[in-house]
Design an enzyme around this catalytic site. Sequence first.
Site, PDB file in Angstrom:
ATOM      1  CG  HIS A   1     -24.770   3.233   8.379  1.00  0.00           C
ATOM      2  ND1 HIS A   1     -25.026   4.547   8.068  1.00  0.00           N
ATOM      3  CD2 HIS A   1     -23.554   2.946   7.848  1.00  0.00           C
ATOM      4  CE1 HIS A   1     -23.992   5.031   7.393  1.00  0.00           C
ATOM      5  NE2 HIS A   1     -23.092   4.084   7.240  1.00  0.00           N
TER       6      HIS A   1
ATOM      7  CD  GLU B   1     -19.625  -4.169  -2.660  1.00  0.00           C
ATOM      8  OE1 GLU B   1     -19.941  -3.126  -2.064  1.00  0.00           O
ATOM      9  OE2 GLU B   1     -18.502  -4.627  -2.707  1.00  0.00           O
TER      10      GLU B   1
ATOM     11  CG  HIS C   1     -16.430   9.546   2.830  1.00  0.00           C
ATOM     12  ND1 HIS C   1     -17.791   9.640   3.003  1.00  0.00           N
ATOM     13  CD2 HIS C   1     -16.127   8.231   2.931  1.00  0.00           C
ATOM     14  CE1 HIS C   1     -18.281   8.429   3.174  1.00  0.00           C
ATOM     15  NE2 HIS C   1     -17.301   7.555   3.142  1.00  0.00           N
TER      16      HIS C   1
ATOM     17  NE  ARG D   1      -2.297  -1.485   3.401  1.00  0.00           N
ATOM     18  CZ  ARG D   1      -2.667  -1.220   4.647  1.00  0.00           C
ATOM     19  NH1 ARG D   1      -3.726  -0.488   4.873  1.00  0.00           N
ATOM     20  NH2 ARG D   1      -1.964  -1.676   5.674  1.00  0.00           N
ATOM     21  CD  GLU D   2       4.591  -0.351  -1.658  1.00  0.00           C
ATOM     22  OE1 GLU D   2       3.418  -0.584  -2.026  1.00  0.00           O
ATOM     23  OE2 GLU D   2       5.450  -1.241  -1.529  1.00  0.00           O
TER      24      GLU D   2
ATOM     25  CE  LYS E   1      -3.823   3.257   4.501  1.00  0.00           C
ATOM     26  NZ  LYS E   1      -5.012   4.042   4.820  1.00  0.00           N
TER      27      LYS E   1
ATOM     28  CD  GLU F   1     -18.111   0.513  14.869  1.00  0.00           C
ATOM     29  OE1 GLU F   1     -17.348   0.246  13.928  1.00  0.00           O
ATOM     30  OE2 GLU F   1     -19.301   0.837  14.707  1.00  0.00           O
TER      31      GLU F   1
HETATM   32  N1  GLN Z   1     -20.595   1.194  12.214  1.00  0.00           N
HETATM   33  C1  GLN Z   1     -19.582   1.365  11.219  1.00  0.00           C
HETATM   34  C2  GLN Z   1     -18.703   2.558  11.586  1.00  0.00           C
HETATM   35  O1  GLN Z   1     -19.209   3.450  12.175  1.00  0.00           O
HETATM   36  C3  GLN Z   1     -20.180   1.608   9.852  1.00  0.00           C
HETATM   37  C4  GLN Z   1     -19.126   1.772   8.820  1.00  0.00           C
HETATM   38  C5  GLN Z   1     -19.655   1.879   7.414  1.00  0.00           C
HETATM   39  O2  GLN Z   1     -20.808   2.127   7.192  1.00  0.00           O
HETATM   40  N2  GLN Z   1     -18.825   1.714   6.448  1.00  0.00           N
HETATM   41  O3  GLN Z   1     -17.537   2.607  11.250  1.00  0.00           O
HETATM   42 ZN    ZN Z   2     -21.349   4.055   6.156  1.00  0.00          ZN
END
Ligand code: GLN
Ligand code: ZN
Length: 755
Positions: free
Chosen positions: A643, A606, A696, A18-19, A21, A485
Site C-alpha cells: 500500500h 519519501e 483524511h 502538541r497544543e 493539534k 491494528e
Molecule cells: N496499514 C496501515 C493502516 O491501515 C497503513 C497506514 C498508511 O498507509 N499510512 O493504518
Molecule cells: Zn496510506
Amino acid sequence: MTLRKTSVIGFPRIGKNRELKFASEKFFKGEISEEELKKIASELRLYGWKKQQEAGITFIPSNDFSFYDNLLDTAFLLNVIPDRYKQLGISDLETYFAVAHGYQGIKGDVKALPMKKWFNTNYHYIVPSIDDQTQIKLTNIPKPLFEYNEAKAAGIQTIPSLIGIYTFLHLSNYTGVKKAEDFVDDAIKAYTQLAEQLHAAGAKWLSIAEPALVFDINEREKSLFKKIYVSLIEKIHATGLKVSLQTYFGDVRDVYADLIALNFDGIGLDFIEGKKSIELLKSGFPKNTLLFAGIVNGKNIWRSEYEKKNALLNEIGKYVDPQNIIISTSCSLLHVPYTVDSENVLPDCFKRHLAFAEEKIQELNDIANQDKTKHEQNKALFAEERIKKNPAVQQALNKLSEADFKRSPERDDRKKIQKNVFKLPSYPTTTIGSFPQTADVRSNRAAYKKGNISIEQYREFNRKKISECIALQEHLGLDVLVHGEFERNDMVEYFGNNLDGFIFTQNAWVQSYGTRCVKPPVIWEDVHRSAPITVEWSVFAQSRTNKPVKGMLTGPVTILNWSFPREDVSLKEQTQQIGLAIRDEVLDLEKNGIKIIQIDEAALREKLPLRKSDWHSEYLDWAIPAFRLVHAKVKPETQIHTHMCYSEFGDIIKDIDAMDADVITFEASRSDLKLLDAIKETNFRTQVGPGVYDIHSPRVPSVEEIIDTLHKITAKIDKENVWVNPDCGLKTRGEEETTASLKNLVEAAAKLRKE
Ligand code: GLN
Ligand code: ZN
C-alpha cells in the site's frame, strides 16, 4: 574570533505538547471558540520567538506559523481560493479548514483539495487550485503582517518569511487554460503591497523562500523565475525593505548564475543536502550580499560536530567574505521535534547525542560564538565510541545474493494459482488495515504501558477488539479482512518498538500533515528481529473467520523513511537490515497460516531525490530491491499486497511494478485518478486498488459517488485487476462514519458486479 550572526528558517509550531493539534480538534468539535483557538496559536508563536531570542538568533523568522500548512496560507494570502469554498459562507478560518479537510454540513458539501508531499520530507501541503477566474490579490489582513506586528509588540524584531511566487506557482494545480505565467503580474503586485505594509510596520527584511529552485529546472521555468525576480526585487527595494532569497532541500545548480546576477541582499543556500553548493560558490558570490549558510541540519536529530562545521565554514569563507556569512539551519526546523529536554525517560547516554529544534538553535549560537568549552565538550561527545554493529546482522547481509531479491514464479503465474486458492469475487473489497483507534483502544495501550494492567488484560482487550472488528467486516460483507491494528500506535513506531536497534522518544513529535504528527523512532544501531511481532494478532484474527485476513506489516523503505536514520551507515544498508528483519516476520506469518500479507510502503517516495537524474542511482536502485527482499521467499500461493499513500507515482510506475507485489492499494480519491492513465499506458501488471474514497476527511461517500469513481477506474483498468478499498487506513476516523462509508463501498462493489 568575530562574533557571527545566526539565522533560522522556520521553527516548529505544533507546540511542545502538541497544543495546536489538541486545540484544533477541540475547535472542530465545537468545544472551544475560534477566538480561543487563535489565542493558543498566538502563545505558540510567542514561545518560539522567545526561545530564538534567548538563544541569541539574529534573524528570527515570522509567518512560519500555520494552522494547517504554509502553502495553504500563501494561497489564502493571495486569494487563491476556489469559489466552491468561498460560497459556503462560513468564517475565514472555517473556509481555510474546509479547503484542507473538506466540508460536509448545513452550508454545503465539498471535498478537500489534494495533498502532496512537501519536497523530500514527510510533511504534506495542500495543493493550491488555480482556475481561469482566479484573481490573485493580497488579502485584507495579511497573515505575515499580523504575525510580524504580534512579534514586534512582544519586543521581538523578526524577518517575515514568505513562500515565493515561483514555488507557489510551481506547486499549484491549474484547472483551466491559464498557466503560471499568466498570474505573475498580479502576484508581484500582491507581494509588493505586502512589502509596503511590512515596511510601514517596521520590518527591515523580507525573506522569500524558493525551495522549488532545487528541482531540475528547464528553460521555461528559468525565465519564469527571472521574470518574477527582476521586477519584484526592484519593487521590494523601492519600499525600503531588504530582501533575501532562501533555498533549501538541495542545491540550486540550474539557476545559480541567474540568482547571483540578481540584486538580492541575501541568498540562503543549503550546505547539507545541497551537494553542489560549495562548487557553486566557487563560481562566484556577489560581494555585498549576505550568505545565509545552511550548515546546521534542519532534518536530522543528531548533534552537529562543531569541528566539521568549522571546517565547512572555513571552506565557505574562501569564496565569501566571512563578514557576510550568516550561520543558518539548512531548512525549517519544522521537520524536527521541539526539544530533547522533554525526554524524561531516554537515558542520557542517548540523549546527549541528540539535538532537536531548541538544541539546534543553541548549536547555531555555539558555532557562531566559538565558545571554547562548548567546543571541547562537543569534541569529547564525538570521540565517544558507540556500539552499533551486530555480528549476526553483518553476516546475514554478507550472505545476500541475487536470489534473495527475486520471487518466483512470475507474477502472472502466481495470479492463476492465487485465483484458485482465494476464489474471490470480481472487484474484491478490502480495507488498508487499521480500524478507528477509539479512546478505549488508546487507553488500553496506555494503561498497559504504564503498568496499570497486566499483559494478559491488555491482550484480552485487543482480542475482543479484533473479534468485533472481524465480525463487523463480515457483517459489512468485505471480502479480504484485516485485524484492525489495535495494538499499534503508529505503523513505524510499532515495528521499531519490536525490533532491536531502535531507540524511542516520548515527545519527539514532528508534523506530518495539518496538525497531525508522527513520532519517528531513532535508528541507533544494527536492526534485528529477535522474536515474532505480529503473528499472534494475525493468527487470532484468522481464527475468527473463514475469509482471508491480511497479515499487516510495514515495509523496510517506509520504516527507514519514517525513522531518523543513523549517519554512520548507508541508507541502503540500514534498509537491508530492516528488510531482513521484516522478511523473518513475513515467513513466520506464512508458516502460521496467513495467506495474504500486506507490506505497507506508504513512504516509498519519501527519499526520492528531488532531481530526476539522481532517482535511480541514489535511491530506487536499492529501495525497490529492498522491498523484494522481504517477500521473495514466500510460496507462490501467498498473496503479497502493498500500500502506498499519495498516488504520486506515475513517474516511477515501472519501479512500483518492479516491487513485484501481487496487489497494490493507493490513494487516488483526492488526486482525481490521474495515475490511471499511467497504469494503462505502461501495461502495469500489479493488481490495483485505487482508493475510492478519502479517509483524511470525515465525509461519508455515497454509493453513487463510489460507483462513479469505479466507473472511471474500470474505464482505464482491466476489471480483472481492480480491487475496491478506501485510500488509506481508517485509524484516524470515527466508528460511525467508517461503518457508513464501508457499507456504501461494499454496496457499490456489489452493484458493479451486477453490471
Ligand atoms: N496499514 C496501515 C493502516 O491501515 C497503513 C497506514 C498508511 O498507509 N499510512 O493504518
Ligand atoms: Zn496510506
